[in-house]
Write a protein that holds these residues in place. Structure first.
Motif, PDB file in Angstrom:
ATOM      1  N   LEU A  30       0.632  -1.269  -0.072  1.00  0.00           N
ATOM      2  CA  LEU A  30      -0.195  -0.125  -0.007  1.00  0.00           C
ATOM      3  C   LEU A  30       0.846   1.249  -0.192  1.00  0.00           C
ATOM      4  CD1 LEU A  30      -2.879  -0.933   2.534  1.00  0.00           C
ATOM      5  CD2 LEU A  30      -3.037  -0.528  -0.177  1.00  0.00           C
ATOM      6  N   GLY A  31       2.278   0.900   0.250  1.00  0.00           N
ATOM      7  CA  GLY A  31       3.135   2.249   0.173  1.00  0.00           C
ATOM      8  C   GLY A  31       3.870   2.558   1.355  1.00  0.00           C
ATOM      9  N   LEU A  32       3.470   1.941   2.276  1.00  0.00           N
ATOM     10  CA  LEU A  32       4.118   2.309   3.715  1.00  0.00           C
ATOM     11  C   LEU A  32       5.527   1.600   3.666  1.00  0.00           C
ATOM     12  CD1 LEU A  32       1.019   2.038   6.055  1.00  0.00           C
ATOM     13  CD2 LEU A  32       2.232   4.129   5.429  1.00  0.00           C
ATOM     14  N   VAL A  33       6.462   2.325   3.079  1.00  0.00           N
ATOM     15  CA  VAL A  33       7.747   1.751   3.153  1.00  0.00           C
ATOM     16  C   VAL A  33       8.656   2.665   3.693  1.00  0.00           C
ATOM     17  CG1 VAL A  33       7.474   0.260   0.975  1.00  0.00           C
ATOM     18  CG2 VAL A  33       8.011   2.618   0.593  1.00  0.00           C
ATOM     19  N   ARG A  34       9.968   2.447   4.032  1.00  0.00           N
ATOM     20  CA  ARG A  34      10.801   3.378   4.480  1.00  0.00           C
ATOM     21  C   ARG A  34      11.080   4.733   3.744  1.00  0.00           C
ATOM     22  NH1 ARG A  34      16.207   0.683   5.387  1.00  0.00           N
ATOM     23  NH2 ARG A  34      14.954  -0.585   7.009  1.00  0.00           N
ATOM     24  N   GLY A  35      10.914   5.828   4.518  1.00  0.00           N
ATOM     25  CA  GLY A  35      11.153   7.065   3.545  1.00  0.00           C
ATOM     26  C   GLY A  35       9.876   7.762   3.277  1.00  0.00           C
ATOM     27  N   THR A  36       8.754   7.115   3.474  1.00  0.00           N
ATOM     28  CA  THR A  36       7.486   7.621   2.890  1.00  0.00           C
ATOM     29  C   THR A  36       6.939   8.472   3.846  1.00  0.00           C
ATOM     30  OG1 THR A  36       6.756   5.366   1.905  1.00  0.00           O
ATOM     31  CG2 THR A  36       5.109   7.001   2.065  1.00  0.00           C
ATOM     32  N   GLU A  37       6.551   9.629   3.371  1.00  0.00           N
ATOM     33  CA  GLU A  37       5.828  10.752   4.308  1.00  0.00           C
ATOM     34  C   GLU A  37       4.344  10.662   4.332  1.00  0.00           C
ATOM     35  OE1 GLU A  37       6.533  14.694   3.629  1.00  0.00           O
ATOM     36  OE2 GLU A  37       8.626  14.442   3.129  1.00  0.00           O
ATOM     37  N   LEU A  38       3.620  10.597   5.563  1.00  0.00           N
ATOM     38  CA  LEU A  38       2.433  10.446   5.742  1.00  0.00           C
ATOM     39  C   LEU A  38       1.839  11.375   6.864  1.00  0.00           C
ATOM     40  CD1 LEU A  38       1.938   8.938   8.825  1.00  0.00           C
ATOM     41  CD2 LEU A  38       3.054   6.923   7.620  1.00  0.00           C
ATOM     42  N   GLU A  39       0.476  11.459   6.869  1.00  0.00           N
ATOM     43  CA  GLU A  39      -0.240  12.575   7.629  1.00  0.00           C
ATOM     44  C   GLU A  39      -1.474  11.824   8.431  1.00  0.00           C
ATOM     45  OE1 GLU A  39      -2.602  16.905   7.602  1.00  0.00           O
ATOM     46  OE2 GLU A  39      -1.788  15.848   5.834  1.00  0.00           O
ATOM     47  N   VAL A  40      -1.302  11.806   9.669  1.00  0.00           N
ATOM     48  CA  VAL A  40      -2.439  11.254  10.420  1.00  0.00           C
ATOM     49  C   VAL A  40      -3.608  12.425  10.121  1.00  0.00           C
ATOM     50  CG1 VAL A  40      -3.290  10.815  12.683  1.00  0.00           C
ATOM     51  CG2 VAL A  40      -0.925  10.307  12.133  1.00  0.00           C
ATOM     52  N   LEU A  41      -4.626  11.970   9.680  1.00  0.00           N
ATOM     53  CA  LEU A  41      -5.989  12.600   9.456  1.00  0.00           C
ATOM     54  C   LEU A  41      -6.837  12.709  10.510  1.00  0.00           C
ATOM     55  CD1 LEU A  41      -6.594  11.799   5.661  1.00  0.00           C
ATOM     56  CD2 LEU A  41      -5.493  13.706   6.508  1.00  0.00           C
ATOM     57  N   ARG A  42      -7.370  11.594  11.164  1.00  0.00           N
ATOM     58  CA  ARG A  42      -8.071  11.652  12.259  1.00  0.00           C
ATOM     59  C   ARG A  42      -8.168  10.301  13.013  1.00  0.00           C
ATOM     60  NH1 ARG A  42     -14.006  11.951   8.897  1.00  0.00           N
ATOM     61  NH2 ARG A  42     -13.421  10.567   7.494  1.00  0.00           N
ATOM     62  N   PHE A  43      -8.965  10.082  14.090  1.00  0.00           N
ATOM     63  CA  PHE A  43      -9.082   8.943  14.802  1.00  0.00           C
ATOM     64  C   PHE A  43     -10.516   8.693  14.886  1.00  0.00           C
ATOM     65  CE2 PHE A  43      -4.956  10.655  16.088  1.00  0.00           C
ATOM     66  CZ  PHE A  43      -4.236   9.071  16.311  1.00  0.00           C
ATOM     67  N   ALA A  44     -10.868   7.327  14.979  1.00  0.00           N
ATOM     68  CA  ALA A  44     -12.231   7.145  15.403  1.00  0.00           C
ATOM     69  C   ALA A  44     -12.646   7.510  16.735  1.00  0.00           C
ATOM     70  CB  ALA A  44     -12.546   5.776  15.379  1.00  0.00           C
ATOM     71  N   PRO A  45     -13.912   7.869  17.078  1.00  0.00           N
ATOM     72  CA  PRO A  45     -14.433   8.151  18.617  1.00  0.00           C
ATOM     73  C   PRO A  45     -13.467   7.303  19.594  1.00  0.00           C
ATOM     74  CG  PRO A  45     -16.034   8.069  17.121  1.00  0.00           C
ATOM     75  CD  PRO A  45     -15.123   7.475  16.343  1.00  0.00           C
ATOM     76  N   LEU A  46     -13.431   6.204  19.718  1.00  0.00           N
ATOM     77  CA  LEU A  46     -12.699   5.302  20.776  1.00  0.00           C
ATOM     78  C   LEU A  46     -11.060   5.097  20.245  1.00  0.00           C
ATOM     79  CD1 LEU A  46     -15.460   2.706  21.339  1.00  0.00           C
ATOM     80  CD2 LEU A  46     -14.956   4.869  22.583  1.00  0.00           C
ATOM     81  N   GLY A  47     -10.879   5.775  19.399  1.00  0.00           N
ATOM     82  CA  GLY A  47      -9.285   5.698  19.111  1.00  0.00           C
ATOM     83  C   GLY A  47      -8.941   4.738  18.083  1.00  0.00           C
ATOM     84  N   ASP A  48      -9.814   3.900  17.591  1.00  0.00           N
ATOM     85  CA  ASP A  48      -9.505   2.730  16.691  1.00  0.00           C
ATOM     86  C   ASP A  48     -10.523   2.557  15.646  1.00  0.00           C
ATOM     87  OD1 ASP A  48      -8.172   0.665  15.622  1.00  0.00           O
ATOM     88  OD2 ASP A  48      -9.026  -0.877  17.206  1.00  0.00           O
ATOM     89  N   PRO A  49     -10.356   2.792  14.526  1.00  0.00           N
ATOM     90  CA  PRO A  49      -9.118   2.700  13.614  1.00  0.00           C
ATOM     91  C   PRO A  49      -8.534   4.382  13.604  1.00  0.00           C
ATOM     92  CG  PRO A  49     -10.895   2.778  12.205  1.00  0.00           C
ATOM     93  CD  PRO A  49     -11.536   2.760  13.606  1.00  0.00           C
ATOM     94  N   ILE A  50      -7.451   4.366  12.856  1.00  0.00           N
ATOM     95  CA  ILE A  50      -6.737   5.591  12.281  1.00  0.00           C
ATOM     96  C   ILE A  50      -6.704   5.935  10.792  1.00  0.00           C
ATOM     97  CG2 ILE A  50      -4.498   6.754  12.586  1.00  0.00           C
ATOM     98  CD1 ILE A  50      -3.487   4.975  14.850  1.00  0.00           C
TER      99      ILE A  50
END
Length: 97
Positions: A30-50
């Motif tokens: 899916l593209g989560l390899v070393r050096g990839t930049e990402l941004e956390v957008l939001r969390f579900a109300p109970l913190g899972d999922p992200i």
């Protein structure tokens, strides 16, 4: 630092992916390899999922999957220096963002 420790709106760079072999392979596909930049957008109300933005792709990860992803937190200047502005607009059915 783990991906699960970041807060909404923070950016980071992936340094390692440690998970079960099948999950690790899927995350890397899916593209989560070393050096990839990402941004956390939001969390579900109970913190899972992200929900994260990785290369323009919106990914939703379980918290235990996010704990297996090691990241280095990026400062705002570092994130914009690479020219990746991130997702600015969201489309939803019947609503405007």
């Amino acid at each position: 630092m783990k991906l699960s420790e970041l807060k909404a709106g923070e950016r980071a760079e992936v340094t390692a992916v440690a998970a079960e072999p099948a999950i690790r392979r899927r995350l890397m596909d899916l593209g989560l390899v070393r050096g990839t930049e990402l941004e956390v957008l939001r969390f579900a109300p109970l913190g899972d999922p992200i929900e994260i933005n990785c290369k323009g792709l919106l990914l939703t990860l379980r918290r235990n999957e996010a704990e297996g992803i090691a990241v280095n937190k990026l400062e705002a200047a570092e994130a914009t220096q690479n020219g990746w502005p991130g997702l600015r607009r969201r489309h939803r059915f019947g609503k405007r963002a």
